[in-house]
Design a protein around this motif. Structure first.
Motif, PDB file in Angstrom:
ATOM      1  N   LEU A  16     -18.976  20.782  43.881  1.00  0.00           N
ATOM      2  CA  LEU A  16     -18.521  21.082  45.239  1.00  0.00           C
ATOM      3  C   LEU A  16     -18.219  19.798  46.000  1.00  0.00           C
ATOM      4  N   SER A  17     -19.114  18.818  45.911  1.00  0.00           N
ATOM      5  CA  SER A  17     -18.872  17.536  46.566  1.00  0.00           C
ATOM      6  C   SER A  17     -17.615  16.877  46.006  1.00  0.00           C
ATOM      7  N   LEU A  18     -17.447  16.951  44.697  1.00  0.00           N
ATOM      8  CA  LEU A  18     -16.239  16.421  44.065  1.00  0.00           C
ATOM      9  C   LEU A  18     -15.000  17.112  44.609  1.00  0.00           C
ATOM     10  N   THR A  19     -15.065  18.422  44.747  1.00  0.00           N
ATOM     11  CA  THR A  19     -13.920  19.188  45.246  1.00  0.00           C
ATOM     12  C   THR A  19     -13.524  18.734  46.646  1.00  0.00           C
ATOM     13  N   ASN A  20     -14.523  18.541  47.495  1.00  0.00           N
ATOM     14  CA  ASN A  20     -14.228  18.081  48.849  1.00  0.00           C
ATOM     15  C   ASN A  20     -13.600  16.693  48.837  1.00  0.00           C
ATOM     16  N   GLY A  21     -14.097  15.829  47.957  1.00  0.00           N
ATOM     17  CA  GLY A  21     -13.517  14.494  47.851  1.00  0.00           C
ATOM     18  C   GLY A  21     -12.105  14.516  47.307  1.00  0.00           C
ATOM     19  N   LEU A  22     -11.854  15.385  46.330  1.00  0.00           N
ATOM     20  CA  LEU A  22     -10.505  15.493  45.772  1.00  0.00           C
ATOM     21  C   LEU A  22      -9.526  16.043  46.804  1.00  0.00           C
ATOM     22  N   ARG A  23     -10.010  16.914  47.673  1.00  0.00           N
ATOM     23  CA  ARG A  23      -9.139  17.445  48.721  1.00  0.00           C
ATOM     24  C   ARG A  23      -8.599  16.298  49.583  1.00  0.00           C
ATOM     25  N   LEU A  24      -9.441  15.319  49.870  1.00  0.00           N
ATOM     26  CA  LEU A  24      -9.007  14.152  50.638  1.00  0.00           C
ATOM     27  C   LEU A  24      -8.112  13.242  49.799  1.00  0.00           C
ATOM     28  N   ALA A  25      -8.503  13.026  48.548  1.00  0.00           N
ATOM     29  CA  ALA A  25      -7.768  12.097  47.695  1.00  0.00           C
ATOM     30  C   ALA A  25      -6.364  12.579  47.369  1.00  0.00           C
ATOM     31  N   LEU A  26      -6.175  13.902  47.302  1.00  0.00           N
ATOM     32  CA  LEU A  26      -4.887  14.468  46.913  1.00  0.00           C
ATOM     33  C   LEU A  26      -4.038  14.910  48.097  1.00  0.00           C
ATOM     34  N   ALA A  27      -4.534  14.672  49.310  1.00  0.00           N
ATOM     35  CA  ALA A  27      -3.805  15.147  50.489  1.00  0.00           C
ATOM     36  C   ALA A  27      -2.440  14.475  50.620  1.00  0.00           C
ATOM     37  N   ASP A  28      -2.374  13.176  50.326  1.00  0.00           N
ATOM     38  CA  ASP A  28      -1.112  12.459  50.498  1.00  0.00           C
ATOM     39  C   ASP A  28      -0.012  12.968  49.574  1.00  0.00           C
ATOM     40  N   GLN A  29      -0.393  13.493  48.408  1.00  0.00           N
ATOM     41  CA  GLN A  29       0.628  14.032  47.506  1.00  0.00           C
ATOM     42  C   GLN A  29       0.855  15.527  47.724  1.00  0.00           C
ATOM     43  N   LYS A  30       0.233  16.064  48.796  1.00  0.00           N
ATOM     44  CA  LYS A  30       0.440  17.446  49.229  1.00  0.00           C
ATOM     45  C   LYS A  30      -0.005  18.468  48.182  1.00  0.00           C
ATOM     46  N   THR A  31      -1.097  18.141  47.501  1.00  0.00           N
ATOM     47  CA  THR A  31      -1.700  19.091  46.562  1.00  0.00           C
ATOM     48  C   THR A  31      -2.768  19.905  47.287  1.00  0.00           C
TER      49      THR A  31
END
Length: 233
Positions: free
Chosen positions: A150-165
């Motif tokens: 879950l923590s990873l998912t939240n971090g990936l949401r931030l990391a992938l925001a710039d590529q609009k994923t």
């Protein structure tokens, strides 16, 4: 994003919820569905493309990403539950659950993120659990691994925001699959859960809380700890 016309890869797609994801994707008009499994010969769903994929094997992850460069929807569904306890269980079993749910999910996501970006951003789904928010004495190592995921998912949401994923977390309790046949508790239909998740992806939702158990626990997070652990607080 729209499921109709999408190209998806589902990990752990040979059984249980993963197989239902693959079926629901086909039913909803996905152009192509890659079905990842440790043993691709165990994938028996007509219309999918079997892919050898043990998410804890870096070489297999890299090979899958090199094959499926057209993916715009990645569903990280593969999981494990070694059943180890914290105080008496084999530490290797505890590590295995963490390797699968945390490091395996991260490995697959890192490998496929460039394809998602190249194909317009698309969507990433991580299959979590009601135990991402709490813990069970029956599955303590699994609960910890899901909390890390879950923590990873939240971090990936931030990391992938710039590529609009779009990054969507699925929370669900027991489902009626071969893995839960020995459990006497209310269970959801996994095909219903799969379609609820895909509805959420199409609606751009960052979180799908798919059953009553998960909704109850999600609501309890804002209350006293005794709501989650009444026997020890």
């Amino acid at each position: 994003m729209q499921i109709n016309g999408a190209t998806a890869l589902v990990t752990g797609a040979n059984r249980g919820l993963g197989r239902r994801f693959a079926q629901a994707l086909l039913d909803r008009g996905a152009a192509k569905v890659y079905a990842g499994a440790r043993d691709p010969e165990s994938v028996d769903l007509p219309g999918v493309v079997p892919v050898r994929l043990d998410i804890t094997d870096p070489a297999q992850v890299a090979a899958a990403a090199a094959l499926a460069t057209d993916v715009d929807l990645l569903i990280n569904n593969a999981g494990s539950s070694a059943g180890a306890g914290f105080l008496g269980g084999d530490l290797a079993d505890i590590r295995y659950d963490m390797e699968t749910h945390y490091f395996g999910t991260l490995s697959v996501t890192r490998a496929f993120a460039p394809a998602l970006a190249a194909n317009g951003g698309g969507a990433l789904v991580n299959v979590l659990s009601v135990l991402s928010w709490t813990s069970s004495p029956l599955f303590p190592a699994y609960s910890a691994a899901k909390a890390a995921q879950l923590s990873l998912t939240n971090g990936l949401r931030l990391a992938l925001a710039d590529q609009k994923t779009l990054v969507t977390a699925l929370h669900v309790g027991y489902m009626d699959t071969d893995l839960t046949t020995h459990i006497d508790a209310p269970k959801s239909d996994p095909l219903v859960i799969a379609n609820l998740l895909l509805d959420g992806v199409e609606a751009g939702q960052p979180e799908v809380v798919a059953d009553e158990t998960s909704r109850r626990v999600r609501g309890a997070l804002s209350g006293p700890l005794s709501l989650l652990f009444p026997d020890v607080t």
